[in-house]
Write an enzyme that holds these catalytic residues in place. Structure first.
Site, short mmCIF file in Angstrom:
data_model
loop_
_atom_site.label_atom_id
_atom_site.label_comp_id
_atom_site.label_asym_id
_atom_site.label_seq_id
_atom_site.Cartn_x
_atom_site.Cartn_y
_atom_site.Cartn_z
N GLY A 49 0.81 -1.13 0.02
CA GLY A 49 0.17 -0.03 0.05
C GLY A 49 0.87 1.21 -0.05
N GLN A 127 -0.56 1.82 7.19
CA GLN A 127 -1.57 1.29 6.26
C GLN A 127 -2.65 0.85 7.30
OE1 GLN A 127 -3.37 0.78 3.89
NE2 GLN A 127 -2.38 1.70 2.24
N GLY A 175 -4.22 -4.75 -4.80
CA GLY A 175 -4.56 -5.05 -6.25
C GLY A 175 -4.30 -6.40 -6.79
N ALA A 240 -2.18 3.03 -16.35
CA ALA A 240 -3.66 3.16 -16.53
C ALA A 240 -4.15 4.60 -17.35
CB ALA A 240 -4.41 2.97 -15.23
N SER A 262 -2.29 2.73 -6.21
CA SER A 262 -2.04 3.61 -5.01
C SER A 262 -2.46 4.63 -5.07
CB SER A 262 -0.75 2.82 -3.94
OG SER A 262 -0.88 1.69 -3.46
N TYR A 319 -12.49 1.33 -5.93
CA TYR A 319 -12.28 0.01 -5.11
C TYR A 319 -11.40 0.43 -3.97
CZ TYR A 319 -12.67 -4.71 -4.27
OH TYR A 319 -13.01 -6.03 -3.81
N CYS A 407 -11.54 -16.02 5.55
CA CYS A 407 -13.19 -16.09 5.16
C CYS A 407 -13.84 -15.20 5.75
CB CYS A 407 -13.65 -17.71 5.06
SG CYS A 407 -13.87 -18.14 6.92
#
Length: 552
Positions: A49, A127, A175, A240, A262, A319, A407
């Protein structure tokens, strides 16, 4: 001051090095956060992160290790932003470690002020699970990511991502889970990443199927897999902020669109468009202000492209990296036109106290985790969705560092599972104690108006009392270590959050602590959402007998 990278000892097995299993667990989990398979840049103490660290510097790391090795069973170590500052006599049921990372008074809670303090060696960015010593690699986020994409599939594509293409970016510690989460849901994923080493790492750990540095090849592969109804993940080397506008230019619009770069930390987490990694590193050192300016401009272009794709039909969501806020601050007025993932897909789970519950085998033996998998399949056999996840995880997820499993378990389920695990340790069915923890992204442990608490029903998005209450409650309940952090996920000024870890060492005392902590921790999540007026949370509180004095 010791600034050099030290080799980190990966303790495993059933031999104690510290004076008790809780101290031993803290030591092993600190070192696991810095395991080369787990951490992004272990030589810099960076776990994930952007600059999320496990300790402030190597001198502090050494002092933490030394203190944990000598810490008595009735003492508590205090960590202030990655530095061990004191040990006090407390009692055996108190946490062995209390951690506060990156916390700044609100009016000073900016990246600029943080960087000033960081340069002086006074603070550390923790983080969420980096500075609280419970990061387990990409698996730590993969089920949450899987659940998010499963809900996207349910809401928009009839329950499966088969025959769809998802475009995203960022293949770091968080990610990196995205491509696998998409393929587990049957879809095709193009994941854009500027660092070839990160792409290779995700291929090596089987989170990613293949890679290319050509956009046309990536699109061709994705379209073919989509037509054939196959699941495929493609790592595309690129930026991106450049790739998304090119996609629009050639008329390629994905079915699903998100991002996990990030972007929350423009200086350390986002490479400006038009720059190589080397050029970016040089500019970051030489002129950080110019670097931030260029990174923010690129983020704005990135978000503009996301908005354009959304208008052309892409199911688009944030996200949790604060990319919309950065773009809005740069003048992109429509930045918040696409929703965050929590209000769009995850909040109903929070209303039931569900969240990313995780456990780690301190023995280092994968068999201990496989035995706990069998417990889930046996004891929660009526929860088909959960059992399917465990089977998929066993087959598809490679362990990083100490073997671990994640989980999403809710109120009642966590305490039940904790008792079973503690009994297994007591009976010698597991080779060593188990560490139980969670992400700070949980139902009652975070205030983050652009992420976990975005768009709360009663408008209480920014109220940060809840994570503080969560930490206090976990500490008095007897969690093994408890943390309060600021800025995780979304950056300075945008979040306050708390973490807890508890050790199942097979003792009767641990059984009582587990019962308390694994009940109250998710219980507060139900309370937080019931207090905000969510019907499902109110129903859950009433059904589970959670005492809320003013609940009608």
């Amino acid at each position: 001051m010791v600034t050099k990278h030290r080799p980190v000892q990966a303790y495993t097995g059933s031999t104690l090095h510290a004076k008790g299993w809780i101290q031993e667990a803290a030591l092993r989990m600190l070192n696991n956060n810095l395991h080369p398979e787990v951490a992004e840049r272990p030589e810099d103490l960076v776990v994930y992160g952007g600059i999320g660290k496990a300790a402030r510097n190597w001198e502090c790391y050494g002092a933490i290790v030394e203190t944990l090795l000598n810490l008595e069973n009735d003492e508590t170590l205090l960590i202030q932003s990655g530095k061990p500052v004191a040990v006090f006599k407390t009692h055996t049921d108190a946490p062995r470690v209390l951690i506060a990372n990156s916390n700044l008074v609100p009016a000073w809670a900016t990246w600029d002020h943080f960087h000033e303090l960081d340069k002086k060696g006074l603070i550390m960015y923790g983080q969420m699970t980096a500075g609280s010593w419970i990061y387990i690699g990409s698996q730590g986020i993969v089920q949450g990511t899987y659940e998010t994409f499963a809900e996207v599939a349910r809401q928009h594509y009839g329950g499966t991502l088969k025959g769809t293409i998802t475009v995203t970016a960022g293949l770091g510690g968080m990610g990196g889970a995205q491509p696998l989460a998409v393929t587990l849901n049957g879809g095709v994923c193009i994941a854009v990443e500027v660092d070839p080493a990160r792409i290779q790492r995700r291929i090596d750990t089987k989170y990613l199927d293949t890679m290319t540095d050509r956009l046309d090849v990536a699109i061709q592969m994705a379209k073919r897999a989509k037509e054939e109804g196959k699941a495929l993940s493609i790592g595309l080397l690129g930026n991106a902020a450049e790739v998304l506008p090119k996609m629009i230019e050639i008329g390629f619009i994905p079915d699903v669109l998100t991002d996990q770069t990030s972007a929350h930390d423009p200086l350390n987490g986002y490479i400006p468009a038009g720059m190589t990694l080397e050029e970016a590193a040089e500019l970051r050192q030489r002129d950080p202000k110019q670097y931030i300016r260029r990174a923010k401009q690129s983020i704005a272009e990135h978000v503009k492209a996301m908005l354009a794709m959304q208008k052309q039909g892409s199911v688009t969501f944030d996200y949790g990296n604060n990319i919309r806020q950065v773009a809005k601050d740069e003048g992109v007025e429509e930045a918040f036109n696409f929703p965050g993932f929590v209000p769009a897909y995850i909040r109903p789970l929070f209303c039931e106290g569900k969240g990313p519950f995780r456990w780690v085998a301190l023995s280092g033996d994968p068999e201990d985790i496989y035995k706990t998998d069998e417990v889930i399949l046996r004891e929660f056999s009526d929860n088909q969705h959960l059992c399917n996840w465990i089977r998929m995880a066993r087959e598809k997820i490679q362990f990083q560092g100490l073997p671990a499993r994640i989980c999403w378990l809710g109120y009642g389920e966590r305490a039940k599972f904790g008792k079973i695990i503690n009994d297994m340790v007591a009976k010698g069915e597991l080779k060593a104690p188990i560490v139980i923890g969670r992400d700070h992204l949980d139902s009652g442990s975070v205030a983050s108006p652009n992420r976990e608490t975005e768009g709360m029903k009663d408008g209480s998005d920014a109220i940060a009392d809840w994570p503080i209450l969560n930490a206090l409650l976990n500490a008095v309940g007897g969690a093994s270590w408890v943390s309060v952090h600021h800025g995780g996920g979304v950056g300075m000024g945008y979040s306050i959050h708390a973490g807890m870890v508890i050790v199942a060492d097979g003792t009767k005392e641990a059984e009582k602590r587990l019962e308390r902590v694994l009940t109250t921790d998710p219980g507060l999540g139900v309370v937080r959402h019931a207090d905000a007026g969510y019907e499902l949370a109110i129903k859950t509180a009433k059904e589970k007998g959670i005492h809320m004095p003013m609940l009608k």
